[in-house]
Scaffold this motif. Sequence first.
Motif, PDB file in Angstrom:
ATOM      1  N   LYS A   1      -2.154  -3.779  -1.807  1.00  0.00           N
ATOM      2  CA  LYS A   1      -1.323  -2.720  -2.380  1.00  0.00           C
ATOM      3  C   LYS A   1       0.015  -3.281  -2.844  1.00  0.00           C
ATOM      4  O   LYS A   1       0.590  -4.170  -2.192  1.00  0.00           O
ATOM      5  CB  LYS A   1      -1.085  -1.633  -1.323  1.00  0.00           C
ATOM      6  CG  LYS A   1      -0.240  -0.454  -1.816  1.00  0.00           C
ATOM      7  CD  LYS A   1      -0.076   0.588  -0.722  1.00  0.00           C
ATOM      8  CE  LYS A   1       0.848   1.710  -1.150  1.00  0.00           C
ATOM      9  NZ  LYS A   1       0.317   2.473  -2.295  1.00  0.00           N
TER      10      LYS A   1
ATOM     11  N   MET B   1      -6.808  -1.313   7.861  1.00  0.00           N
ATOM     12  CA  MET B   1      -5.471  -0.998   7.345  1.00  0.00           C
ATOM     13  C   MET B   1      -4.768  -2.222   6.755  1.00  0.00           C
ATOM     14  O   MET B   1      -4.161  -2.153   5.684  1.00  0.00           O
ATOM     15  CB  MET B   1      -4.603  -0.379   8.443  1.00  0.00           C
ATOM     16  CG  MET B   1      -5.003   1.017   8.847  1.00  0.00           C
ATOM     17  SD  MET B   1      -4.820   2.204   7.484  1.00  0.00           S
ATOM     18  CE  MET B   1      -5.215   3.728   8.368  1.00  0.00           C
TER      19      MET B   1
ATOM     20  N   LEU C   1       1.005   4.275   2.723  1.00  0.00           N
ATOM     21  CA  LEU C   1      -0.272   4.491   2.058  1.00  0.00           C
ATOM     22  C   LEU C   1      -0.333   5.894   1.459  1.00  0.00           C
ATOM     23  O   LEU C   1       0.309   6.826   1.953  1.00  0.00           O
ATOM     24  CB  LEU C   1      -1.435   4.295   3.043  1.00  0.00           C
ATOM     25  CG  LEU C   1      -1.622   2.877   3.590  1.00  0.00           C
ATOM     26  CD1 LEU C   1      -2.691   2.859   4.671  1.00  0.00           C
ATOM     27  CD2 LEU C   1      -2.000   1.910   2.467  1.00  0.00           C
TER      28      LEU C   1
ATOM     29  N   ASP D   1      -5.161   5.143  -1.979  1.00  0.00           N
ATOM     30  CA  ASP D   1      -5.495   3.901  -1.286  1.00  0.00           C
ATOM     31  C   ASP D   1      -6.744   4.032  -0.409  1.00  0.00           C
ATOM     32  O   ASP D   1      -7.175   3.047   0.199  1.00  0.00           O
ATOM     33  CB  ASP D   1      -4.319   3.457  -0.414  1.00  0.00           C
ATOM     34  CG  ASP D   1      -3.055   3.215  -1.227  1.00  0.00           C
ATOM     35  OD1 ASP D   1      -3.155   2.521  -2.248  1.00  0.00           O
ATOM     36  OD2 ASP D   1      -1.986   3.723  -0.833  1.00  0.00           O
ATOM     37  N   TYR D   2      -7.313   5.224  -0.338  1.00  0.00           N
ATOM     38  CA  TYR D   2      -8.484   5.454   0.516  1.00  0.00           C
ATOM     39  C   TYR D   2      -9.661   4.589   0.072  1.00  0.00           C
ATOM     40  O   TYR D   2     -10.075   4.626  -1.079  1.00  0.00           O
ATOM     41  CB  TYR D   2      -8.908   6.915   0.428  1.00  0.00           C
ATOM     42  CG  TYR D   2      -8.871   7.663   1.743  1.00  0.00           C
ATOM     43  CD1 TYR D   2      -9.805   7.396   2.740  1.00  0.00           C
ATOM     44  CD2 TYR D   2      -7.909   8.630   1.984  1.00  0.00           C
ATOM     45  CE1 TYR D   2      -9.775   8.083   3.949  1.00  0.00           C
ATOM     46  CE2 TYR D   2      -7.868   9.327   3.183  1.00  0.00           C
ATOM     47  CZ  TYR D   2      -8.805   9.047   4.165  1.00  0.00           C
ATOM     48  OH  TYR D   2      -8.767   9.717   5.362  1.00  0.00           O
TER      49      TYR D   2
ATOM     50  N   ILE E   1      -6.189  -3.173   3.393  1.00  0.00           N
ATOM     51  CA  ILE E   1      -5.760  -2.223   2.361  1.00  0.00           C
ATOM     52  C   ILE E   1      -4.330  -2.515   1.937  1.00  0.00           C
ATOM     53  O   ILE E   1      -4.008  -2.546   0.743  1.00  0.00           O
ATOM     54  CB  ILE E   1      -5.892  -0.780   2.885  1.00  0.00           C
ATOM     55  CG1 ILE E   1      -7.355  -0.443   3.175  1.00  0.00           C
ATOM     56  CG2 ILE E   1      -5.317   0.212   1.881  1.00  0.00           C
ATOM     57  CD1 ILE E   1      -7.550   0.859   3.935  1.00  0.00           C
ATOM     58  N   LEU E   2      -3.455  -2.773   2.907  1.00  0.00           N
ATOM     59  CA  LEU E   2      -2.042  -3.002   2.597  1.00  0.00           C
ATOM     60  C   LEU E   2      -1.827  -4.318   1.865  1.00  0.00           C
ATOM     61  O   LEU E   2      -0.923  -4.427   1.023  1.00  0.00           O
ATOM     62  CB  LEU E   2      -1.221  -2.968   3.890  1.00  0.00           C
ATOM     63  CG  LEU E   2      -1.017  -1.566   4.475  1.00  0.00           C
ATOM     64  CD1 LEU E   2      -0.612  -1.647   5.940  1.00  0.00           C
ATOM     65  CD2 LEU E   2       0.021  -0.800   3.663  1.00  0.00           C
TER      66      LEU E   2
ATOM     67  N   ALA F   1       0.963   3.218   9.344  1.00  0.00           N
ATOM     68  CA  ALA F   1       0.117   3.383   8.161  1.00  0.00           C
ATOM     69  C   ALA F   1      -0.961   4.394   8.507  1.00  0.00           C
ATOM     70  O   ALA F   1      -1.670   4.224   9.502  1.00  0.00           O
ATOM     71  CB  ALA F   1      -0.502   2.046   7.759  1.00  0.00           C
TER      72      ALA F   1
ATOM     73  N   LEU G   1      -4.067   7.158   6.886  1.00  0.00           N
ATOM     74  CA  LEU G   1      -4.892   7.768   5.862  1.00  0.00           C
ATOM     75  C   LEU G   1      -5.645   8.906   6.526  1.00  0.00           C
ATOM     76  O   LEU G   1      -6.325   8.701   7.529  1.00  0.00           O
ATOM     77  CB  LEU G   1      -5.875   6.754   5.264  1.00  0.00           C
ATOM     78  CG  LEU G   1      -5.271   5.692   4.338  1.00  0.00           C
ATOM     79  CD1 LEU G   1      -6.305   4.621   4.016  1.00  0.00           C
ATOM     80  CD2 LEU G   1      -4.753   6.318   3.042  1.00  0.00           C
TER      81      LEU G   1
END
Length: 227
Positions: free
Chosen positions: A91, A84, A36, A40-41, A87-88, A112, A114
């Motif tokens: 991506k 997480m 990340l 990606d936040y 988010i992944l 991972a 952030l």
Amino acid sequence: MLLPALALSLAQPVAGPEASPHAAVPADAPDPEQLLEVEDYPQFALVRDLSAAAMVELYVSPQGRAMECQMGKTWGEGDLSDAMCDILRHKHLSPAHLAGGAPAYSVVRGMARLFLPGTRGGDEILRLDTPADIELEAAHLPGGIGRTQIRLLLTVASAGTVSDCAADKGEKQGDLVWMICPTLLTLKPGQRVGIDGAGVPYVMTLRAALSAKDTPPPPPETPGLPD
């Protein structure tokens, strides 16, 4: 849930580095240390200065999309660590390749994270050490080393057995890679299937911890951060 770390002993004495022939274009996979980035936040975490980390295992398509995501231990703010995998999944990751350059599926295990540097939670996340996926033990290590970690890349055949083992990109402890790989070639990570339901070969990242038998045990795992 992620598979627990394995513990194995290496056979001694260790043979010298008789390399298996690798193709001119080696296998590769998404970098488990760079899953990340700040881009990606999620907005909800930025406005609240949240930082978090999670151990994840991703099954990634040859196009670089996370088809599956499993999460293990987490640290930091729960609202962010719980997000997480979502988010992944949205991506685009670097696609993996088999030796020779053919696109491949991959299993990527890593942390991972952030974090916002300069904040209390962010600095704690930054200092976290990534736990090993497998614990290996040898009678002694070159140069009097007591314990170290090595990043590896395994190629797993469609039947689910390891067919090749090599250093992941950036790994500089080549002498230790050759010590570890004969043992890892006996592992059976298991079959994975492609979108058509048939078994496929894949590339797998692995972080191995190697300890000398006369070395004291590692300190307890870093505790989770307070909410």
